[in-house]
Scaffold this motif. Structure first.
Motif, PDB file in Angstrom:
ATOM      1  N   GLY A  96      25.483  20.365  -1.912  1.00  0.00           N
ATOM      2  CA  GLY A  96      24.281  19.776  -2.440  1.00  0.00           C
ATOM      3  C   GLY A  96      24.361  18.271  -2.762  1.00  0.00           C
ATOM      4  O   GLY A  96      23.514  17.448  -2.946  1.00  0.00           O
ATOM      5  N   ILE A  97      25.802  17.782  -2.457  1.00  0.00           N
ATOM      6  CA  ILE A  97      25.847  16.393  -2.998  1.00  0.00           C
ATOM      7  C   ILE A  97      25.893  15.590  -1.449  1.00  0.00           C
ATOM      8  O   ILE A  97      26.456  15.998  -0.478  1.00  0.00           O
ATOM      9  CB  ILE A  97      27.374  16.229  -3.431  1.00  0.00           C
ATOM     10  N   TYR A  98      25.333  14.541  -1.372  1.00  0.00           N
ATOM     11  CA  TYR A  98      25.277  13.632  -0.298  1.00  0.00           C
ATOM     12  C   TYR A  98      26.600  13.302   0.296  1.00  0.00           C
ATOM     13  O   TYR A  98      27.520  12.770  -0.545  1.00  0.00           O
ATOM     14  CB  TYR A  98      24.533  12.391  -0.549  1.00  0.00           C
ATOM     15  N   SER A  99      26.706  13.238   1.554  1.00  0.00           N
ATOM     16  CA  SER A  99      27.981  12.737   1.900  1.00  0.00           C
ATOM     17  C   SER A  99      27.536  12.183   3.506  1.00  0.00           C
ATOM     18  O   SER A  99      26.651  12.585   4.064  1.00  0.00           O
ATOM     19  CB  SER A  99      28.879  13.954   2.299  1.00  0.00           C
ATOM     20  N   VAL A 100      28.268  11.227   3.749  1.00  0.00           N
ATOM     21  CA  VAL A 100      28.062  10.434   5.032  1.00  0.00           C
ATOM     22  C   VAL A 100      27.991  11.247   6.173  1.00  0.00           C
ATOM     23  O   VAL A 100      27.534  11.438   7.248  1.00  0.00           O
ATOM     24  CB  VAL A 100      28.942   9.133   5.169  1.00  0.00           C
ATOM     25  N   ARG A 101      29.389  12.113   6.301  1.00  0.00           N
ATOM     26  CA  ARG A 101      29.666  12.976   7.219  1.00  0.00           C
ATOM     27  C   ARG A 101      28.393  13.939   7.726  1.00  0.00           C
ATOM     28  O   ARG A 101      27.883  13.973   8.649  1.00  0.00           O
ATOM     29  CB  ARG A 101      30.800  13.748   6.732  1.00  0.00           C
ATOM     30  N   SER A 102      27.922  14.652   6.601  1.00  0.00           N
ATOM     31  CA  SER A 102      26.832  15.359   6.873  1.00  0.00           C
ATOM     32  C   SER A 102      25.410  14.729   7.382  1.00  0.00           C
ATOM     33  O   SER A 102      24.766  15.379   8.152  1.00  0.00           O
ATOM     34  CB  SER A 102      26.099  16.200   5.571  1.00  0.00           C
ATOM     35  N   ALA A 103      25.155  13.473   6.921  1.00  0.00           N
ATOM     36  CA  ALA A 103      24.124  12.837   7.494  1.00  0.00           C
ATOM     37  C   ALA A 103      24.437  12.258   8.807  1.00  0.00           C
ATOM     38  O   ALA A 103      23.658  12.459   9.715  1.00  0.00           O
ATOM     39  CB  ALA A 103      23.662  11.566   6.469  1.00  0.00           C
ATOM     40  N   TYR A 104      25.498  11.939   9.041  1.00  0.00           N
ATOM     41  CA  TYR A 104      26.093  11.637  10.763  1.00  0.00           C
ATOM     42  C   TYR A 104      25.735  12.768  11.487  1.00  0.00           C
ATOM     43  O   TYR A 104      24.980  12.617  12.564  1.00  0.00           O
ATOM     44  CB  TYR A 104      27.356  11.167  10.637  1.00  0.00           C
ATOM     45  N   ARG A 105      26.370  14.052  10.871  1.00  0.00           N
ATOM     46  CA  ARG A 105      26.202  15.113  11.719  1.00  0.00           C
ATOM     47  C   ARG A 105      24.684  15.271  12.254  1.00  0.00           C
ATOM     48  O   ARG A 105      24.262  15.867  13.184  1.00  0.00           O
ATOM     49  CB  ARG A 105      26.782  16.425  11.015  1.00  0.00           C
ATOM     50  N   ASP A 106      23.766  15.332  11.025  1.00  0.00           N
ATOM     51  CA  ASP A 106      22.395  15.621  11.282  1.00  0.00           C
ATOM     52  C   ASP A 106      21.740  14.154  11.967  1.00  0.00           C
ATOM     53  O   ASP A 106      20.804  14.902  12.925  1.00  0.00           O
ATOM     54  CB  ASP A 106      21.696  15.458   9.593  1.00  0.00           C
ATOM     55  N   ILE A 107      22.111  13.133  12.198  1.00  0.00           N
ATOM     56  CA  ILE A 107      21.440  12.390  12.804  1.00  0.00           C
ATOM     57  C   ILE A 107      21.874  12.468  14.321  1.00  0.00           C
ATOM     58  O   ILE A 107      20.942  12.375  15.219  1.00  0.00           O
ATOM     59  CB  ILE A 107      21.903  11.033  12.448  1.00  0.00           C
ATOM     60  N   ILE A 108      23.109  12.745  14.487  1.00  0.00           N
ATOM     61  CA  ILE A 108      23.441  13.021  15.872  1.00  0.00           C
ATOM     62  C   ILE A 108      22.854  14.176  16.523  1.00  0.00           C
ATOM     63  O   ILE A 108      22.450  14.113  17.784  1.00  0.00           O
ATOM     64  CB  ILE A 108      24.994  13.256  15.938  1.00  0.00           C
ATOM     65  N   HIS A 109      22.596  15.423  15.690  1.00  0.00           N
ATOM     66  CA  HIS A 109      22.162  16.615  16.391  1.00  0.00           C
ATOM     67  C   HIS A 109      20.445  16.545  16.437  1.00  0.00           C
ATOM     68  O   HIS A 109      19.929  17.417  17.102  1.00  0.00           O
ATOM     69  CB  HIS A 109      22.521  17.765  15.535  1.00  0.00           C
ATOM     70  N   ASN A 110      19.858  16.043  15.403  1.00  0.00           N
ATOM     71  CA  ASN A 110      18.452  16.205  15.347  1.00  0.00           C
ATOM     72  C   ASN A 110      17.601  14.880  15.584  1.00  0.00           C
ATOM     73  O   ASN A 110      16.574  14.873  15.383  1.00  0.00           O
ATOM     74  CB  ASN A 110      18.295  16.709  13.981  1.00  0.00           C
ATOM     75  N   THR A 111      17.925  13.844  15.778  1.00  0.00           N
ATOM     76  CA  THR A 111      17.398  12.725  16.028  1.00  0.00           C
ATOM     77  C   THR A 111      16.896  12.345  17.357  1.00  0.00           C
ATOM     78  O   THR A 111      17.679  12.366  18.434  1.00  0.00           O
ATOM     79  CB  THR A 111      17.987  11.335  15.786  1.00  0.00           C
ATOM     80  N   ASP A 112      15.624  12.228  17.467  1.00  0.00           N
ATOM     81  CA  ASP A 112      14.789  12.228  18.822  1.00  0.00           C
ATOM     82  C   ASP A 112      15.457  11.275  19.840  1.00  0.00           C
ATOM     83  O   ASP A 112      15.865  11.412  20.958  1.00  0.00           O
ATOM     84  CB  ASP A 112      13.360  11.994  18.704  1.00  0.00           C
ATOM     85  N   VAL A 113      15.660  10.053  19.281  1.00  0.00           N
ATOM     86  CA  VAL A 113      16.006   8.795  19.908  1.00  0.00           C
ATOM     87  C   VAL A 113      17.307   9.100  20.587  1.00  0.00           C
ATOM     88  O   VAL A 113      17.695   8.755  21.636  1.00  0.00           O
ATOM     89  CB  VAL A 113      16.313   7.408  18.954  1.00  0.00           C
ATOM     90  N   LEU A 114      18.279   9.525  19.663  1.00  0.00           N
ATOM     91  CA  LEU A 114      19.776  10.064  20.369  1.00  0.00           C
ATOM     92  C   LEU A 114      19.672  11.020  21.316  1.00  0.00           C
ATOM     93  O   LEU A 114      20.382  11.308  22.229  1.00  0.00           O
ATOM     94  CB  LEU A 114      20.449  10.449  19.177  1.00  0.00           C
ATOM     95  N   LEU A 115      18.643  12.227  21.046  1.00  0.00           N
ATOM     96  CA  LEU A 115      18.560  13.386  21.954  1.00  0.00           C
ATOM     97  C   LEU A 115      18.385  12.905  23.522  1.00  0.00           C
ATOM     98  O   LEU A 115      18.711  13.294  24.337  1.00  0.00           O
ATOM     99  CB  LEU A 115      17.473  14.185  21.461  1.00  0.00           C
TER     100      LEU A 115
END
Lengths: 328, 73
Positions: free
Chosen positions: A73-92
């Motif tokens: 439950g603690i914020y990490s850049v790694r997990s945010a990066y992973r989410d952006i890479i996999h779920n951001t429409d622009v990147l998809l």
């Protein structure tokens, strides 16, 4: 079932990675508004009140903001990066649908895999790519001075490269797969899929060696024979393999084999084995639990399933919880 | 009762996990049961190859749609 509530929360708040949770038994945020004023500040009133009214599980103990993409439950850049890479429409949109794991799974040094990836993403700086990007340079193949220099020509159509493939006894198989309608990356993927591991290795390293020769020609004006290009590939590969063997010897001494058999218990105790199975196509997880006595005799078994599917760790934890609630 | 699972993450979290998340909420529920109704119980990690029966049961559940309870007859 508890899991249902986790998921209704997630579906309401799918765009809100920061999930609040409230103290035991409270039906929202009453009494703790000051901690959560940022929610009213960040979101529009409708969304904010939805968040503040999120139903909570009785087992939730502390009222804190949590980050959804990490297990603790603690914020990490790694997990945010992973989410952006996999779920951001622009990147998809920029994704190229290929079985990229074919490349990354190769038993080869990273620089070779990286190189293959660059060819297949069409970002190797061949002259045709440079021209497309506005670089002022000739379009003719450096090696044969005859055709446009793109990946397909350089690696599979240029006479020099064909000579290399023949020398490595790979040309017959490559030629069959190298149909004119396929792009360079398509040819590479088809070839990799057809080849066995040693062939994949020499094929990939030879591609790198051909590119090396091309660069030698451009920058140093050195012309190599097909034999030299092939030898560089072979010697690079064999020295890398030797290094791997030495690494393996070093680690092999440290591993000891553990017994992988189900082990009986001391008298009087029961044992409950738990496991979870996942199906993305059915969007479902299955839980299995099996109780045996100290002699290993079957006592009871139980299965349950749950929709929607969970991620692996959530699923395994839920499976264990199910089994415990059943066994108690 | 000894519970055995092939998920190392779950076992580790039960004994030393920390934080607030969906995952930890489930782990907390498990811990709670271990402290109350299942006080004499333990959770252990085992290798996947050793967990075949439970795995087969779980796989079975993906294709069937009922809760299955097995007893000795």
């Amino acid at each position: 079932m508890n899991g249902g509530i986790y998921f209704s929360m997630e579906s309401i708040l799918v765009t809100r990675p920061c999930l609040p949770s409230a103290p035991n038994g409270s039906a929202g945020y009453v009494g703790c508004t000051h901690c959560w004023s940022f929610i009213r500040y960040v979101f529009d009133p409708g969304t904010a009140s939805q968040i503040l009214q999120t139903p909570l599980l009785p087992s939730v103990r502390s009222d804190t903001a949590t980050w959804r993409y990490e297990k603790n439950g603690i914020y990490s850049v790694r997990s945010a990066y992973r989410d952006i890479i996999h779920n951001t429409d622009v990147l998809l949109q920029h994704r190229v649908p290929r079985h990229w794991s074919t490349i990354w799974k190769l038993k080869l040094p990273l620089k070779i895999k990286n190189f293959l990836w660059r060819i297949c993403r069409n970002c190797l700086s061949t002259r045709m790519r440079l021209l497309a990007k506005g670089v002022d340079c000739p379009n003719i193949c450096v090696v044969c001075n005859d055709h446009d220099e793109d990946g397909k020509h350089l690696f599979f159509e240029c006479n020099k490269s064909i000579g290399c493939w023949q020398r490595l006894s790979l040309w017959n198989s490559i030629q069959q797969m190298c149909s004119p309608s396929l792009s360079c990356s398509e040819v590479i993927f088809v070839v990799l899929q057809q080849f066995d591991v040693p062939q994949q290795q020499i094929f990939s390293v030879a591609l790198w060696s051909i590119w090396k020769h091309r660069n030698n020609k451009v920058w140093n004006n050195i012309v190599e024979t097909t034999q030299q290009i092939g030898e560089r590939a072979n010697s690079f590969l064999s020295s890398w393999k030797n290094a791997q063997v030495m690494n393996l010897c070093n680690t092999a001494n440290n591993t000891h084999h553990e017994i992988t058999r189900w082990i009986k218990l001391t008298v009087g105790r029961f044992k409950c084995n738990v496991d979870t199975a996942f199906s993305t196509s059915l969007n479902k997880v299955g839980f299995g639990a099996c109780i045996r006595d100290a002699e290993g005799n079957f006592v009871a078994g139980r299965t349950t399933s749950f929709t929607p599917s969970l991620d692996v760790d959530m699923g395994e934890a839920t499976g264990l919880l199910h089994a415990m609630q059943w066994a108690k | 009762m000894d519970f055995e699972t092939d998920s190392k993450v779950v076992v580790d979290s039960i004994y030393k996990g920390d934080g607030v998340s969906d995952f930890m909420a489930i782990i907390h529920d498990c811990r709670h049961l271990l402290m109350t109704n299942l006080a004499n119980s333990d959770v252990k990690f085992i290798r996947r190859q050793t967990n075949n029966v439970a795995h087969s049961l779980a796989m079975e559940m993906l294709v069937s749609s009922y809760i299955l309870i097995f007893h000795i007859v």
